[in-house]
Scaffold this motif. Structure first.
Motif, PDB file in Angstrom:
ATOM      1  N   ALA A  29       0.840  -1.205   0.000  1.00 37.63           N
ATOM      2  CA  ALA A  29       0.000   0.000   0.000  1.00 37.63           C
ATOM      3  C   ALA A  29       0.874   1.255   0.000  1.00 37.63           C
ATOM      4  O   ALA A  29       0.568   2.232  -0.685  1.00 37.63           O
ATOM      5  CB  ALA A  29      -0.922  -0.007   1.211  1.00 37.63           C
ATOM      6  N   PHE A  32       2.238   1.780  -3.436  1.00 38.80           N
ATOM      7  CA  PHE A  32       1.155   2.312  -4.273  1.00 38.80           C
ATOM      8  C   PHE A  32       0.974   3.809  -4.041  1.00 38.80           C
ATOM      9  O   PHE A  32       0.878   4.596  -4.975  1.00 38.80           O
ATOM     10  CB  PHE A  32      -0.137   1.548  -3.973  1.00 38.80           C
ATOM     11  N   LEU A  33       0.940   4.217  -2.765  1.00 43.89           N
ATOM     12  CA  LEU A  33       0.710   5.621  -2.445  1.00 43.89           C
ATOM     13  C   LEU A  33       1.879   6.523  -2.838  1.00 43.89           C
ATOM     14  O   LEU A  33       1.694   7.719  -3.058  1.00 43.89           O
ATOM     15  CB  LEU A  33       0.412   5.774  -0.952  1.00 43.89           C
ATOM     16  N   LEU A  38       0.106   8.950  -8.715  1.00 47.42           N
ATOM     17  CA  LEU A  38      -0.870   9.428  -7.730  1.00 47.42           C
ATOM     18  C   LEU A  38      -0.603  10.862  -7.296  1.00 47.42           C
ATOM     19  O   LEU A  38      -1.122  11.312  -6.279  1.00 47.42           O
ATOM     20  CB  LEU A  38      -0.852   8.525  -6.497  1.00 47.42           C
ATOM     21  N   THR A  41      -3.705  12.781  -6.428  1.00 51.28           N
ATOM     22  CA  THR A  41      -4.658  12.145  -5.520  1.00 51.28           C
ATOM     23  C   THR A  41      -4.617  12.847  -4.168  1.00 51.28           C
ATOM     24  O   THR A  41      -3.563  12.998  -3.567  1.00 51.28           O
ATOM     25  CB  THR A  41      -4.313  10.660  -5.329  1.00 51.28           C
ATOM     26  N   ALA A  44      -7.824  10.696  -0.055  1.00 49.28           N
ATOM     27  CA  ALA A  44      -8.230   9.303  -0.198  1.00 49.28           C
ATOM     28  C   ALA A  44      -7.929   8.532   1.083  1.00 49.28           C
ATOM     29  O   ALA A  44      -6.951   8.808   1.772  1.00 49.28           O
ATOM     30  CB  ALA A  44      -7.517   8.655  -1.367  1.00 49.28           C
ATOM     31  N   VAL A  45      -8.773   7.563   1.397  1.00 51.41           N
ATOM     32  CA  VAL A  45      -8.533   6.667   2.522  1.00 51.41           C
ATOM     33  C   VAL A  45      -8.313   5.282   1.941  1.00 51.41           C
ATOM     34  O   VAL A  45      -9.153   4.767   1.206  1.00 51.41           O
ATOM     35  CB  VAL A  45      -9.730   6.644   3.499  1.00 51.41           C
ATOM     36  N   LEU A  46      -7.192   4.702   2.271  1.00 56.03           N
ATOM     37  CA  LEU A  46      -6.865   3.367   1.781  1.00 56.03           C
ATOM     38  C   LEU A  46      -6.810   2.435   2.985  1.00 56.03           C
ATOM     39  O   LEU A  46      -5.887   2.514   3.792  1.00 56.03           O
ATOM     40  CB  LEU A  46      -5.517   3.383   1.048  1.00 56.03           C
ATOM     41  N   SER A  47      -7.794   1.600   3.127  1.00 58.45           N
ATOM     42  CA  SER A  47      -7.829   0.657   4.251  1.00 58.45           C
ATOM     43  C   SER A  47      -7.057  -0.599   3.876  1.00 58.45           C
ATOM     44  O   SER A  47      -7.355  -1.239   2.870  1.00 58.45           O
ATOM     45  CB  SER A  47      -9.271   0.278   4.586  1.00 58.45           C
ATOM     46  N   VAL A  48      -6.083  -0.932   4.677  1.00 56.94           N
ATOM     47  CA  VAL A  48      -5.300  -2.156   4.479  1.00 56.94           C
ATOM     48  C   VAL A  48      -5.620  -3.048   5.674  1.00 56.94           C
ATOM     49  O   VAL A  48      -4.871  -3.149   6.628  1.00 56.94           O
ATOM     50  CB  VAL A  48      -3.785  -1.839   4.392  1.00 56.94           C
TER      51      VAL A  48
END
Length: 58
Positions: A29, A32-33, A38, A41, A44-48
């Motif tokens: 993650a 990715f961020l 990105l 971007t 955004a909230v990225l839940s892992v």
């Protein structure tokens, strides 16, 4: 798989079928961020979490 008690909370496996994540899960993650694609971007909230938040009403 049955739920287990840990402390005062009931522990259950994540919807993705594993009981816990591994270090590469959040690391992927982060990679990715940090991707340059990105750069625009925001907010955004990225839940892992293996799907736990998506399955919280079960």
């Amino acid at each position: 798989m049955p739920h287990r008690r840990r402390g005062g909370a009931v522990e259950r496996p994540a919807p993705l079928g594993r009981e816990s994540g591994t270090p590469p899960d959040p690391a992927s993650a982060v990679v990715f961020l940090l991707a340059s694609a990105l750069s625009w971007t925001t907010g955004a909230v990225l839940s892992v979490d293996g799907g736990l938040m998506a399955d919280r009403n079960s």
